[in-house]
Design a protein around this motif. Structure first.
Motif, PDB file in Angstrom:
ATOM      1  N   PHE A  60       0.830  -1.208   0.000  1.00 33.22           N
ATOM      2  CA  PHE A  60       0.000   0.000   0.000  1.00 33.22           C
ATOM      3  C   PHE A  60       0.865   1.258   0.000  1.00 33.22           C
ATOM      4  O   PHE A  60       0.634   2.187  -0.779  1.00 33.22           O
ATOM      5  N   GLU A  61       1.871   1.291   0.852  1.00 28.17           N
ATOM      6  CA  GLU A  61       2.730   2.473   0.973  1.00 28.17           C
ATOM      7  C   GLU A  61       3.450   2.755  -0.340  1.00 28.17           C
ATOM      8  O   GLU A  61       3.525   3.898  -0.790  1.00 28.17           O
ATOM      9  N   ARG A  62       3.960   1.728  -0.987  1.00 27.81           N
ATOM     10  CA  ARG A  62       4.638   1.936  -2.268  1.00 27.81           C
ATOM     11  C   ARG A  62       3.658   2.411  -3.330  1.00 27.81           C
ATOM     12  O   ARG A  62       3.971   3.297  -4.126  1.00 27.81           O
ATOM     13  N   PHE A  63       2.465   1.808  -3.351  1.00 28.30           N
ATOM     14  CA  PHE A  63       1.485   2.198  -4.361  1.00 28.30           C
ATOM     15  C   PHE A  63       1.067   3.655  -4.192  1.00 28.30           C
ATOM     16  O   PHE A  63       1.090   4.424  -5.154  1.00 28.30           O
ATOM     17  N   VAL A  64       0.685   4.072  -2.979  1.00 22.78           N
ATOM     18  CA  VAL A  64       0.205   5.448  -2.802  1.00 22.78           C
ATOM     19  C   VAL A  64       1.318   6.478  -2.976  1.00 22.78           C
ATOM     20  O   VAL A  64       1.041   7.627  -3.282  1.00 22.78           O
ATOM     21  N   SER A  65       2.581   6.051  -2.815  1.00 17.54           N
ATOM     22  CA  SER A  65       3.680   6.991  -3.024  1.00 17.54           C
ATOM     23  C   SER A  65       4.187   6.959  -4.463  1.00 17.54           C
ATOM     24  O   SER A  65       5.157   7.645  -4.787  1.00 17.54           O
TER      25      SER A  65
END
Length: 179
Positions: free
Chosen positions: A166-171
């Motif tokens: 999730f963190e990689r996707f939203v960033s």
């Protein structure tokens, strides 16, 4: 047979168990005892502005009271429009141990959109430097990923990997980049 390991003490559940009746146990993703107890609690129903049990009946996982009409034969045009016209990115992910929605179907669906592959199918890693799953990234912004060892509720069964994904996707970073 023994109960499912992820839900200690899982017991047989009444109701339809499409294809699972031979197991005599409900996998955690279809074991609705906790949800049933919570959603049939009068205080909870009041707090979420749901009708009382006397008015609406008991909440059931697969109840037949809801009647609906399917108006779309496919949502693919909507997904294409959101990605191509609105410029939104999309992440489709599946646990590779999901008994409800197998990852092979999600993979076939994303591949079937026909986008060019930007990053080929390859492992991605979480903070523990172990393989967290596999992912393929398509132009113009669609990613399909599996989460290794996860069931239907990925954040519940694999929180470290779910958060990293999730963190990689939203960033805006590739899943294939390090932490």
């Amino acid at each position: 047979p023994s109960a499912w390991m992820v839900t200690p003490g899982a017991t047989p559940r009444a109701g339809p168990q499409r294809g699972l009746s031979a197991l005599n146990y409900a996998p955690p993703c279809t074991d609705a005892r906790t949800a049933s107890a919570w959603l049939n609690n009068a205080a909870v129903r009041e707090a979420i502005h749901a009708a009382t049990v006397e008015v609406a009946g008991l909440w059931e996982l697969c109840q037949p009271r809801i009647d609906y009409t399917r108006e779309l034969s496919s949502t693919i045009p909507i997904h294409r429009s959101l990605i191509e016209d609105a410029g939104l990115r999309a992440l489709v992910y599946s646990g590779d141990h999901d008994l409800c929605v197998p990852h092979t179907g999600s993979e076939a669906w994303t591949r079937g959109l026909g986008y060019d592959v930007e990053t080929r199918w390859a492992p991605w890693f979480a903070g523990d430097h172990q393989v967290a799953g596999y992912a393929v990234e398509y132009a113009p912004g669609l990613t399909f990923a599996t989460v290794k060892g996860a069931g239907h509720m990925v954040p519940e069964t694999n929180p470290l990997q779910a958060f990293a994904m999730f963190e990689r996707f939203v960033s805006g970073r590739s899943l294939h980049t390090d932490g």
